[in-house]
Design a protein around this motif. Structure first.
Motif, PDB file in Angstrom:
ATOM      1  N   CYS A 708       0.843  -1.198   0.000  1.00 35.04           N
ATOM      2  CA  CYS A 708       0.000   0.000   0.000  1.00 35.04           C
ATOM      3  C   CYS A 708       0.871   1.237   0.000  1.00 35.04           C
ATOM      4  CB  CYS A 708      -0.923   0.044   1.215  1.00 35.04           C
ATOM      5  SG  CYS A 708      -2.194  -1.236   1.269  1.00 35.04           S
ATOM      6  N   THR A 709       0.417   2.265  -0.667  1.00 37.09           N
ATOM      7  CA  THR A 709       1.111   3.543  -0.600  1.00 37.09           C
ATOM      8  C   THR A 709       0.951   4.132   0.793  1.00 37.09           C
ATOM      9  OG1 THR A 709       1.412   5.671  -1.697  1.00 37.09           O
ATOM     10  CG2 THR A 709      -0.850   4.908  -1.411  1.00 37.09           C
ATOM     11  N   ASP A 710       1.552   5.309   1.011  1.00 31.72           N
ATOM     12  CA  ASP A 710       1.657   5.846   2.371  1.00 31.72           C
ATOM     13  C   ASP A 710       0.365   6.479   2.897  1.00 31.72           C
ATOM     14  OD1 ASP A 710       1.671   8.106   0.781  1.00 31.72           O
ATOM     15  OD2 ASP A 710       3.693   8.745   1.326  1.00 31.72           O
ATOM     16  N   TRP A 711      -0.724   6.426   2.117  1.00 34.27           N
ATOM     17  CA  TRP A 711      -1.995   6.935   2.648  1.00 34.27           C
ATOM     18  C   TRP A 711      -3.094   5.863   2.641  1.00 34.27           C
ATOM     19  CZ3 TRP A 711      -5.864   7.157  -1.180  1.00 34.27           C
ATOM     20  CH2 TRP A 711      -5.437   7.203  -2.506  1.00 34.27           C
ATOM     21  N   ILE A 712      -2.684   4.599   2.477  1.00 39.06           N
ATOM     22  CA  ILE A 712      -3.628   3.477   2.443  1.00 39.06           C
ATOM     23  C   ILE A 712      -3.122   2.389   3.379  1.00 39.06           C
ATOM     24  CG2 ILE A 712      -4.640   1.670   0.971  1.00 39.06           C
ATOM     25  CD1 ILE A 712      -4.417   3.607  -1.384  1.00 39.06           C
ATOM     26  N   ASP A 713      -4.046   1.656   4.010  1.00 39.57           N
ATOM     27  CA  ASP A 713      -3.647   0.557   4.890  1.00 39.57           C
ATOM     28  C   ASP A 713      -4.727  -0.527   4.859  1.00 39.57           C
ATOM     29  OD1 ASP A 713      -2.150  -0.924   6.632  1.00 39.57           O
ATOM     30  OD2 ASP A 713      -2.200   0.532   8.274  1.00 39.57           O
ATOM     31  N   ILE A 714      -4.341  -1.730   5.226  1.00 36.56           N
ATOM     32  CA  ILE A 714      -5.280  -2.846   5.366  1.00 36.56           C
ATOM     33  C   ILE A 714      -5.079  -3.489   6.725  1.00 36.56           C
ATOM     34  CG2 ILE A 714      -5.353  -3.331   2.885  1.00 36.56           C
ATOM     35  CD1 ILE A 714      -3.631  -5.929   3.810  1.00 36.56           C
ATOM     36  N   ASP A 715      -6.088  -4.259   7.159  1.00 34.56           N
ATOM     37  CA  ASP A 715      -5.959  -4.969   8.434  1.00 34.56           C
ATOM     38  C   ASP A 715      -6.610  -6.348   8.394  1.00 34.56           C
ATOM     39  OD1 ASP A 715      -8.666  -4.241   8.466  1.00 34.56           O
ATOM     40  OD2 ASP A 715      -8.291  -2.538   9.784  1.00 34.56           O
ATOM     41  N   ARG A 716      -6.916  -6.848   7.188  1.00 33.68           N
ATOM     42  CA  ARG A 716      -7.550  -8.163   7.103  1.00 33.68           C
ATOM     43  C   ARG A 716      -7.228  -8.834   5.773  1.00 33.68           C
ATOM     44  NH1 ARG A 716     -14.155  -9.362   7.188  1.00 33.68           N
ATOM     45  NH2 ARG A 716     -14.012 -11.635   7.034  1.00 33.68           N
ATOM     46  N   ILE A 717      -6.926 -10.138   5.845  1.00 35.63           N
ATOM     47  CA  ILE A 717      -6.822 -10.999   4.669  1.00 35.63           C
ATOM     48  C   ILE A 717      -7.822 -12.132   4.853  1.00 35.63           C
ATOM     49  CG2 ILE A 717      -5.375 -12.609   3.367  1.00 35.63           C
ATOM     50  CD1 ILE A 717      -4.533  -9.759   2.934  1.00 35.63           C
ATOM     51  N   GLN A 718      -8.693 -12.292   3.873  1.00 35.56           N
ATOM     52  CA  GLN A 718      -9.699 -13.358   3.918  1.00 35.56           C
ATOM     53  C   GLN A 718      -9.597 -14.185   2.640  1.00 35.56           C
ATOM     54  OE1 GLN A 718     -12.682 -14.202   6.231  1.00 35.56           O
ATOM     55  NE2 GLN A 718     -12.082 -15.974   4.985  1.00 35.56           N
ATOM     56  N   ILE A 719      -9.501 -15.495   2.810  1.00 36.82           N
ATOM     57  CA  ILE A 719      -9.510 -16.393   1.651  1.00 36.82           C
ATOM     58  C   ILE A 719     -10.886 -17.045   1.558  1.00 36.82           C
ATOM     59  CG2 ILE A 719      -8.475 -18.432   0.601  1.00 36.82           C
ATOM     60  CD1 ILE A 719      -5.874 -17.740   2.000  1.00 36.82           C
ATOM     61  N   LEU A 720     -11.480 -16.924   0.380  1.00 39.72           N
ATOM     62  CA  LEU A 720     -12.771 -17.557   0.105  1.00 39.72           C
ATOM     63  C   LEU A 720     -12.527 -18.889  -0.592  1.00 39.72           C
ATOM     64  CD1 LEU A 720     -14.789 -14.490  -1.332  1.00 39.72           C
ATOM     65  CD2 LEU A 720     -14.437 -15.154   1.057  1.00 39.72           C
ATOM     66  N   VAL A 721     -13.140 -19.945  -0.077  1.00 39.77           N
ATOM     67  CA  VAL A 721     -13.056 -21.270  -0.687  1.00 39.77           C
ATOM     68  C   VAL A 721     -14.441 -21.596  -1.229  1.00 39.77           C
ATOM     69  CG1 VAL A 721     -12.540 -23.706  -0.339  1.00 39.77           C
ATOM     70  CG2 VAL A 721     -11.232 -21.967   0.919  1.00 39.77           C
ATOM     71  N   ASN A 722     -14.528 -21.757  -2.528  1.00 38.65           N
ATOM     72  CA  ASN A 722     -15.826 -21.937  -3.183  1.00 38.65           C
ATOM     73  C   ASN A 722     -16.812 -20.845  -2.751  1.00 38.65           C
ATOM     74  OD1 ASN A 722     -15.194 -24.168  -4.821  1.00 38.65           O
ATOM     75  ND2 ASN A 722     -15.537 -25.597  -3.119  1.00 38.65           N
ATOM     76  N   SER A 723     -16.275 -19.624  -2.688  1.00 37.58           N
ATOM     77  CA  SER A 723     -17.030 -18.399  -2.395  1.00 37.58           C
ATOM     78  C   SER A 723     -17.431 -18.255  -0.935  1.00 37.58           C
ATOM     79  CB  SER A 723     -18.286 -18.288  -3.276  1.00 37.58           C
ATOM     80  OG  SER A 723     -17.953 -18.220  -4.649  1.00 37.58           O
ATOM     81  N   ARG A 724     -17.085 -19.202  -0.095  1.00 40.62           N
ATOM     82  CA  ARG A 724     -17.430 -19.108   1.323  1.00 40.62           C
ATOM     83  C   ARG A 724     -16.241 -18.584   2.135  1.00 40.62           C
ATOM     84  NH1 ARG A 724     -22.007 -21.195   3.558  1.00 40.62           N
ATOM     85  NH2 ARG A 724     -23.423 -22.318   2.144  1.00 40.62           N
TER      86      ARG A 724
END
Length: 835
Positions: A708-724
């Motif tokens: 991410c650039t210096d004005w964006i952030d994330i706090d979650r990674i979610q993996i979907l398996v067969n859309s769930r």
């Protein structure tokens, strides 16, 4: 002595010289004379149209070709032959008019013909509609032009050929112009971008037997009525108004000269002229002056120029006399920018001007333009200046979501110039990928008035690298605009189209525009999207590299219930196999359910279908078109480019060297990640990218990296398996703090995904506790959570090839038009575990 009086003899001699050496002209334009057509932001001529011109103006009257129309938005696709399409000052190539339809002229006509070529001192074109084709009322419009006229005389004649009374409409239609309003007996309008310095005005005149009508007139059997209006142009609405007013009666002249504190001309002043009849806007010309005709009376002038003090003057206009005003607007305050990239070269960028500590944020202009849209300024170069009223501001400069940003608080004093200089560095490493946006618009689309150059500046400022030209129902090419702006090293385009109607819209590219033909040679939309898809695939010859996508789809109608009768019939069967991509993007990818309830003004509730969730459902039924993200921009501020984009593999990182065939080939393969900020990379151990199929037993390892650039952030990674959403594959800063970084790299891990059957895998990066406000300021995109997700990676678990599992994710596949109560019942049942 004022320059007005000192230059008067020269001006009079100059005018006599021009008018004495010219005569008006009217002629039909053929293939060999298309270079005679005037240009401009709204110029829409084709071969067969009629050109009228004199010493002062140029006008285009549309021919009677089948389905002749200025653009899609002109009466929403209805033909408008025989109307005034273009009007500009002679030689200025500055047409800002979409269409003027006298007496609401709409629909096919009997003919449009040349009446006078100008050799006798008058040029004339006639539009004629026969009685039998018009409900028994014969109708004609005669456009006339003589030398010295800064507009057209347009005479409309109605004749009732029937034995019954007939009501006719005399009211004119002037769509898509800014600030259209009446000032006394005159309608006036401004160009959509005030910087264009063009105004139009229209008013009824009692000339040559014409009468002043009401908006509708009842004709007795055999009765005939004739009405005439004068449609004028000037460098401002006030100037155009004056041309009409002096044909309607007696006027006087207001001449104004505007200087700064050093006596130099001020060229950018806007003057509001308020009188008993209403309000008019005047603009200064290239020497800081304006000259307008006004009805006798008292007027209040408000002089406004960004960065200077506002000034008010009172004047009285006398019949047949000149009133001269000389105004000193004082010094200008401004912010001067010098923004470069890592290579030291000038860098396109966006600047925000946010008022702080009691200073209001400025309104630099309408949302549809780049250089001054509300409190933002989008520039195609890094060196530019913005006049700004004295006060305290926070200045934020960005260049998209891969570059660092610059922020500085300033206090701007009267007459001061503040320098904002700095380097925006490319801190997100996207080597091997380019950012693309497959769906955007400018004014040729007809449903917006954003200039094409403004759209290109917006694209450059937000650092989108590959952006096909996709105007509504028109083959068009942005490449000449990109070249003229010096942005060939920043942006690559190919010519395409958005085929549009009252149903599914489809984008497709590339095509070859056919100049000076209706819609540039574009085909006609069909209600059945399969027919439109096949037409686009084969238009101008079958092209296996051509891309076809469905835009902002109605997932229910297109893929589940084609007639919306509430019965699952799988929509337009076969459609999924005829398209390459589908716009299924938004930040609610992790939000459950196919519908949501939205409250409108007054607490009215409506049902909104969530195309992202329906896409996730349809993946489990075998749909494999590529999900893409677009801006679908129709303005610059707000609905502009940059909020969403698509990342696609490319063998070059230089936009000028992009191979569009390679890009579309990779997009068709599903090697696509979509994002509104985070840069997400996902692959398997053997290098398989999204869109690919891999063999695995027991589990599979995914490498997930987010920058991410210096004005964006994330706090979650979610993996979907067969859309769930699998609970064990949900990773947050709170649950796994050691997995998340605080620099440019926010996440970089190998994740083992357990499997028990054929599965498709989607990775989502999400900023649950973050937004995009730094980069987008007052634009609505600020409220979005940072979000990126991939297209599926398909895992063949048993070696028999990937097979979808038919899981509808705990909700029925949506059909029909759901009522609010039905939607609430479905949501409630799921919450209670009944689904």
């Amino acid at each position: 002595m004022s320059k007005f009086f000192s230059n008067l003899p020269i001006l009079i001699l100059f005018f006599v010289s021009i008018s004495g050496s010219c005569r008006p002209e009217a002629f039909e334009v053929g293939p060999q004379t298309v270079n005679e057509f005037p240009g401009g932001k709204e110029a829409d001529p084709i071969i067969g149209d009629f050109l009228m011109r004199n010493d002062l103006i140029e006008a285009v009257i549309s021919c009677d070709a089948p389905m002749r129309k200025a653009n899609m938005g002109t009466f929403w696709g209805a033909p408008s032959p025989g109307c005034l399409y273009d009007l500009t000052l002679r030689g200025e190539n500055n047409d800002q008019l979409t269409v003027f339809a006298p007496s609401d002229q709409e629909g096919e006509v009997t003919y449009v013909r040349l009446v006078k070529d100008g050799s006798d001192g008058e040029a004339a074109i006639e539009t004629f509609v026969s009685g039998p084709s018009n409900g028994g009322v014969e109708k004609s419009h005669l456009y006339r032009l003589r030398d010295g006229m800064k507009g057209l005389l347009i005479t409309t004649t109605f004749k009732n050929l029937t034995s019954a009374t007939k009501e006719v409409v005399t009211k004119d239609s002037i769509p898509r112009l800014r600030a259209l309003h009446s000032v006394g007996k005159v309608q006036v309008a401004d160009s959509n971008d005030p910087a264009s310095r063009v105004g139009y005005a229209c008013g009824w005149v009692e000339e040559e037997g014409s009468t002043i009508p009401t908006e509708t007139v009842v004709l007795n059997p055999g009765e005939r009525i004739q009405v005439t209006r004068f449609f004028a142009i000037g460098i401002s609405p006030a100037e155009a108004y004056g041309e009409v007013a002096k044909r309607q009666g007696k006027t006087g002249i207001l001449f104004t000269e505007i200087n700064d504190d050093k006596g130099e001309n001020v060229l950018t002043t806007e003057v509001e002229i308020e009188g008993e009849q209403g309000s008019l806007t005047a603009y200064t010309n290239e020497v800081g002056e304006f000259r307008v005709n006004l009805l006798p009376g008292d007027y209040r002038l408000t002089l406004h120029d960004h960065g200077r003090k506002r000034m008010i003057k009172e004047v009285t206009i006398h019949e047949g006399k000149d009133t001269v005003i000389v105004a000193d607007m004082g010094p200008v305050s401004m912010v001067k920018f010098d923004i470069t990239g890592d290579d030291g070269k000038s860098l396109p960028c966006k600047a925000q001007f946010i008022g702080i500590e009691g200073t209001e944020s400025p309104n630099l202009g309408p949302k549809d333009r780049a250089r001054g849209c509300l409190d933002q300024y989008h520039s195609h170069i890094g060196e530019f200046s913005v006049p700004l009223n004295p006060g305290k501001y926070r200045i934020v400069v960005t260049h998209g979501i891969e570059f660092s940003h610059l922020a500085k608080d300033i206090e701007l004093a009267t007459g001061e110039t503040e320098i904002i200089a700095g380097t925006l560095s490319r801190i997100v490493d996207t080597t091997g990928m380019i950012s693309a946006d497959f769906h955007n618009h400018s004014t040729p689309s007809g449903d917006n008035v954003c200039g094409t150059d403004d759209r290109i500046m917006n694209i450059a400022a937000e650092q989108v690298e590959f952006t096909p030209t996709t105007e509504h129902n028109r083959f068009y090419d942005w490449e000449p605009h990109i070249a003229r702006l010096g942005l060939a090293e920043e942006i690559k385009t190919i010519s395409g189209v958005e085929l549009t109607g009252r149903g599914a819209h489809l984008n497709s590219f590339p095509f070859e525009p056919v100049p000076f033909t209706q819609d540039g040679g574009c085909p006609i939309w069909d209600k059945d999207p399969r027919i439109s898809a096949i037409t686009l695939r084969n238009w101008q010859g079958h092209n296996p590299d051509r891309w076809v996508q469905i835009n902002h789809p109605d997932m229910t109608e297109d893929f589940l219930d084609w007639n919306m009768d509430g019965v699952l019939d799988w929509g337009y069967q076969g459609l999924a196999s005829l398209i390459d991509g589908c716009e299924v993007w938004w930040e609610d990818i992790l939000s459950p359910g196919p519908v949501r309830i939205e409250k409108l003004v007054g607490d009215k509730e409506v049902v909104r279908y969530k195309r992202q969730f329906i896409w996730l459902q349809l993946l489990n039924y075998g749909h494999r078109y590529t999900a893409i993200a677009v801006s679908d921009a129709h303005a610059v501020h707000g609905n502009g480019v940059g909020g969403w984009r698509t990342y696609i593999p490319s063998s070059t990182d230089k936009p000028s060297e992009i191979d569009w065939k390679e890009i579309l080939r990779n997009a068709k393969a599903g090697q696509v990640t979509i994002s509104n900020g985070p840069y997400l990379e996902v692959s398997t151990e053997d290098g398989t990218l999204p869109g690919g199929t891999v063999r695995a037993v027991g589990s599979i390892s995914l490498h997930v990296k987010v920058q991410c650039t210096d004005w964006i952030d994330i706090d979650r990674i979610q993996i979907l398996v067969n859309s769930r959403q699998v609970e064990g594959l949900n990773f947050t800063r709170e649950s796994h703090p050691e997995w998340f970084g605080n620099g440019v790299v926010k996440f970089d891990r190998n994740i083992e995904v357990p499997l028990g059957s054929d599965s498709h895998l989607i990775v989502v990066a999400w900023g649950e506790n973050h937004d995009l406000s730094v980069g987008y300021g007052s634009s609505w995109q600020s409220r979005m959570h940072p979000c990126a997700y991939t297209n599926p990676i398909y895992v063949d678990y048993d070696g028999g090839g990937f097979e979808p599992n038919g899981d509808s994710l705990g909700y029925p596949l949506p059909t029909g038009r759901m009522t609010v109560d039905q939607a609430k019942a479905i949501i409630g049942k799921h919450q209670e575990g009944e689904l």
